[in-house]
Design a protein around this motif. Structure first.
Motif, PDB file in Angstrom:
ATOM      1  N   ASP A 285       0.033 -12.105   4.220  1.00 26.67           N
ATOM      2  CA  ASP A 285      -0.514 -11.141   5.183  1.00 26.67           C
ATOM      3  C   ASP A 285       0.630 -10.644   6.058  1.00 26.67           C
ATOM      4  O   ASP A 285       1.091 -11.362   6.944  1.00 26.67           O
ATOM      5  CB  ASP A 285      -1.585 -11.831   6.037  1.00 26.67           C
ATOM      6  CG  ASP A 285      -2.193 -10.888   7.063  1.00 26.67           C
ATOM      7  OD1 ASP A 285      -1.834  -9.693   7.088  1.00 26.67           O
ATOM      8  OD2 ASP A 285      -3.033 -11.359   7.853  1.00 26.67           O
ATOM      9  N   ASN A 286       1.087  -9.442   5.803  1.00 26.81           N
ATOM     10  CA  ASN A 286       2.247  -8.891   6.519  1.00 26.81           C
ATOM     11  C   ASN A 286       1.965  -7.437   6.895  1.00 26.81           C
ATOM     12  O   ASN A 286       2.497  -6.500   6.294  1.00 26.81           O
ATOM     13  CB  ASN A 286       3.490  -8.985   5.620  1.00 26.81           C
ATOM     14  CG  ASN A 286       4.777  -8.683   6.371  1.00 26.81           C
ATOM     15  OD1 ASN A 286       4.747  -8.318   7.546  1.00 26.81           O
ATOM     16  ND2 ASN A 286       5.906  -8.823   5.700  1.00 26.81           N
ATOM     17  N   PRO A 287       1.110  -7.230   7.898  1.00 25.28           N
ATOM     18  CA  PRO A 287       0.668  -5.866   8.201  1.00 25.28           C
ATOM     19  C   PRO A 287       1.799  -4.928   8.629  1.00 25.28           C
ATOM     20  O   PRO A 287       1.675  -3.713   8.477  1.00 25.28           O
ATOM     21  CB  PRO A 287      -0.352  -6.060   9.330  1.00 25.28           C
ATOM     22  CG  PRO A 287      -0.044  -7.405   9.917  1.00 25.28           C
ATOM     23  CD  PRO A 287       0.513  -8.227   8.789  1.00 25.28           C
ATOM     24  N   GLY A 288       2.905  -5.499   9.122  1.00 26.39           N
ATOM     25  CA  GLY A 288       4.022  -4.647   9.554  1.00 26.39           C
ATOM     26  C   GLY A 288       4.680  -3.921   8.396  1.00 26.39           C
ATOM     27  O   GLY A 288       5.312  -2.867   8.598  1.00 26.39           O
ATOM     28  N   THR A 289       4.557  -4.447   7.189  1.00 22.27           N
ATOM     29  CA  THR A 289       5.136  -3.765   6.027  1.00 22.27           C
ATOM     30  C   THR A 289       4.065  -3.192   5.098  1.00 22.27           C
ATOM     31  O   THR A 289       4.272  -2.150   4.493  1.00 22.27           O
ATOM     32  CB  THR A 289       6.031  -4.714   5.201  1.00 22.27           C
ATOM     33  OG1 THR A 289       5.254  -5.851   4.830  1.00 22.27           O
ATOM     34  CG2 THR A 289       7.250  -5.154   5.990  1.00 22.27           C
ATOM     35  N   THR A 290       2.926  -3.885   4.989  1.00 18.24           N
ATOM     36  CA  THR A 290       1.900  -3.406   4.043  1.00 18.24           C
ATOM     37  C   THR A 290       0.922  -2.433   4.698  1.00 18.24           C
ATOM     38  O   THR A 290       0.255  -1.676   4.005  1.00 18.24           O
ATOM     39  CB  THR A 290       1.046  -4.567   3.490  1.00 18.24           C
ATOM     40  OG1 THR A 290       0.285  -5.129   4.569  1.00 18.24           O
ATOM     41  CG2 THR A 290       1.918  -5.632   2.842  1.00 18.24           C
TER      42      THR A 290
ATOM     43  N   THR B  33       0.827  -1.212   0.000  1.00 13.85           N
ATOM     44  CA  THR B  33       0.000   0.000   0.000  1.00 13.85           C
ATOM     45  C   THR B  33       0.860   1.260   0.000  1.00 13.85           C
ATOM     46  O   THR B  33       1.943   1.283   0.578  1.00 13.85           O
ATOM     47  CB  THR B  33      -0.910   0.099   1.240  1.00 13.85           C
ATOM     48  OG1 THR B  33      -0.106   0.262   2.400  1.00 13.85           O
ATOM     49  CG2 THR B  33      -1.805  -1.105   1.378  1.00 13.85           C
ATOM     50  N   TYR B  34       0.369   2.276  -0.642  1.00 13.79           N
ATOM     51  CA  TYR B  34       0.770   3.661  -0.378  1.00 13.79           C
ATOM     52  C   TYR B  34      -0.507   4.368   0.065  1.00 13.79           C
ATOM     53  O   TYR B  34      -0.663   4.660   1.236  1.00 13.79           O
ATOM     54  CB  TYR B  34       1.432   4.299  -1.600  1.00 13.79           C
ATOM     55  CG  TYR B  34       1.896   5.714  -1.304  1.00 13.79           C
ATOM     56  CD1 TYR B  34       3.027   5.935  -0.545  1.00 13.79           C
ATOM     57  CD2 TYR B  34       1.184   6.825  -1.776  1.00 13.79           C
ATOM     58  CE1 TYR B  34       3.443   7.232  -0.240  1.00 13.79           C
ATOM     59  CE2 TYR B  34       1.601   8.110  -1.487  1.00 13.79           C
ATOM     60  CZ  TYR B  34       2.723   8.314  -0.719  1.00 13.79           C
ATOM     61  OH  TYR B  34       3.121   9.600  -0.426  1.00 13.79           O
TER      62      TYR B  34
END
Lengths: 315, 315
Positions: B150-155, B122-123
């Motif tokens: 699923d990697n919320p820490g980066t996305t 995401t941006y």
């Protein structure tokens, strides 16, 4: 790269209304052909020049810089300067990798940009030292004035006031785009004064978050880095000129008149999707002009936005 | 693009230890020449094959996919498959723009990948519908099996269990890389069971977050998508094989033995910087192998990591 020479005098350039145009993509279901709609982009630039904005920031977040290739960004920067009729053009140069940022800087220089806007994009979270070194590397690389772009909603990097101060001491840092100010006027003045004390008088402070613009300008911000100003420059200029002329209540009144727009920004997932829908509704951009996977508004949301525009006399 | 044919049978392929190698960049103070160190990358692949990992995921977050050009990514995918000696290679295809994702998918297919790993980068923040349509578009485009990343820490995108379920119904979805599990074994089993109920038996569940691996595998995860396994495959295989053979306490014991490493991950800003320092210390990657602006560890931090490696007999 340009050899270090005399930096251009930034006084006044980084103040007032800086309008952030969209970079519309072509509506094309064949995804490989989602190219920049150059005619629509040029139309937006000419509209801003005609309205009398103080500067244009091409390839800001509103201009989808993060989604475009280096070649697309170089071309968009050239088109912006060529059609700006002497209005200063700032160019967004952020990227995830420092070497790519430097390539964008070179292209902005070659295009004739009056300044560059740099956000610390992240995938892996960055440390303060990583971000300081990014700005040090870029300011060492170019003679162009640099606007520090603090946009935690997209970069997920949080600047401290101390880091503002360290970066402001680098050569060529001329402006700071902050994400917003407190709604309370006294608290807003305190916040702007604290930032100014940290960054010094040589760095202008520009508010963003369009709903905060009147509060920010009235609280002492020098500039408004404006999403709405890139598509609807007239009401944005009304707010900006009122604040600049000391008519604080007029600035607030126009911002409050536009509250239905700010409400749709909050309700429909941010300013970008709404402004793209406005541009599409007004025929300024092709249908579905945002880069996928960002889908833009639903038909029902678009209808709600069109209704607001009619009510405000902006349709 | 490949015309839709028979999908390969994924049974077993998306289980066990999937090792995530770094993509080391050359140490070069001339930033424009921060190219991929192909010899170092091939060395890492051959090390993983020699150790007997179950699969290799090239161009994961550990492999800096988000920082590399399309051409670099195509080349890295080819090198990985060419040197994997028949070990299945999965390739990360995430990007900010859907059209760029599809180009990476085509390059992964051409390289001979056994699957692709897709994170919703995401941006601008994405909606659930944006992310669902991204996965729909990709699964429609390719016959390659797809791992949902699923990697919320980066996305900074947060999947709901409901969205897992919707995406799992798309053709070709074979595995789900989850960010971690609760530390408590019963809570971990409940979480994995809830995800399995949502995604169905045809989708394997892979834990990530190396400190959670033993807990996750013991709680019923089918796979470990492993950062440390890309550089130190032996201890990662010890944990994986113990869990697979029902020796839960042995898996936990090895994970607890490695606790000083997990502590450094937490203390020094995440696994990537620490694993890069390990690879550099062991001579597997050149000095400063991460893409700037990510600077990697300080000298003092590197010394602390080297000390841990010595203590653990991994130096």
């Amino acid at each position: 790269m340009t050899t270090r020479g005399q930096r251009p005098e930034p006084a006044g350039t980084f103040t007032g209304l800086s309008a952030f145009p969209l970079t519309p993509l072509r509506d094309d279901t064949r995804l490989r052909d989602d190219a920049v709609d150059e005619a629509a982009f040029v139309g937006l630039i000419e509209r801003l020049v005609g309205a009398g904005v103080d500067s244009i920031t091409a390839l800001g977040s509103t201009g989808s810089y993060a989604y475009l290739t280096g070649a697309e960004r170089a071309r968009v920067a050239r088109l912006a300067v060529e059609h700006a009729g002497g209005v200063p053009v700032f160019v967004g140069v952020g990227d995830l990798r420092t070497s790519h940022v430097l390539a964008h800087v070179d292209n902005a220089e070659a295009a004739g940009a009056a300044g560059i806007l740099l956000a610390p994009m992240t995938y892996q979270p960055l440390t303060d030292e990583d971000v300081f070194e990014l700005f040090r590397t870029v300011t060492e690389h170019t003679r162009l004035p640099v606007i520090v772009y603090d946009n935690p909603g997209t970069t997920h990097f949080t600047f401290t006031t101390d880091l503002y101060a360290r970066i402001a001491e680098l050569p060529g840092i001329v402006s700071l785009k902050i994400p917003g100010v407190p709604a309370d006027p006294a608290a807003a003045r305190d916040r702007v004064a604290a930032i100014r004390a940290a960054v010094g008088e040589h760095v202008t402070i520009g508010v963003s978050g369009d709903a905060f613009a009147a509060s920010g300008l009235n609280a002492g911000c020098d500039a408004w880095y404006s999403v709405i100003g890139g598509t609807l420059p007239s009401p944005a200029l009304t707010i900006t000129r009122a604040a600049q002329e000391g008519r604080a209540t007029d600035a607030v009144a126009e911002s409050e008149r536009l509250a239905p727009l700010w409400d749709r920004f909050a309700e429909f997932g941010g300013s970008l999707r709404v402004v793209a829908a406005i541009a599409e509704h007004l025929g300024l951009a092709p249908h579905r002009c945002l880069p996928l996977p960002v889908q833009g508004l639903s038909d029902a949301q678009r209808a709600a936005v069109a209704e607001v525009l009619d009510e405000l006399g902006l349709g």
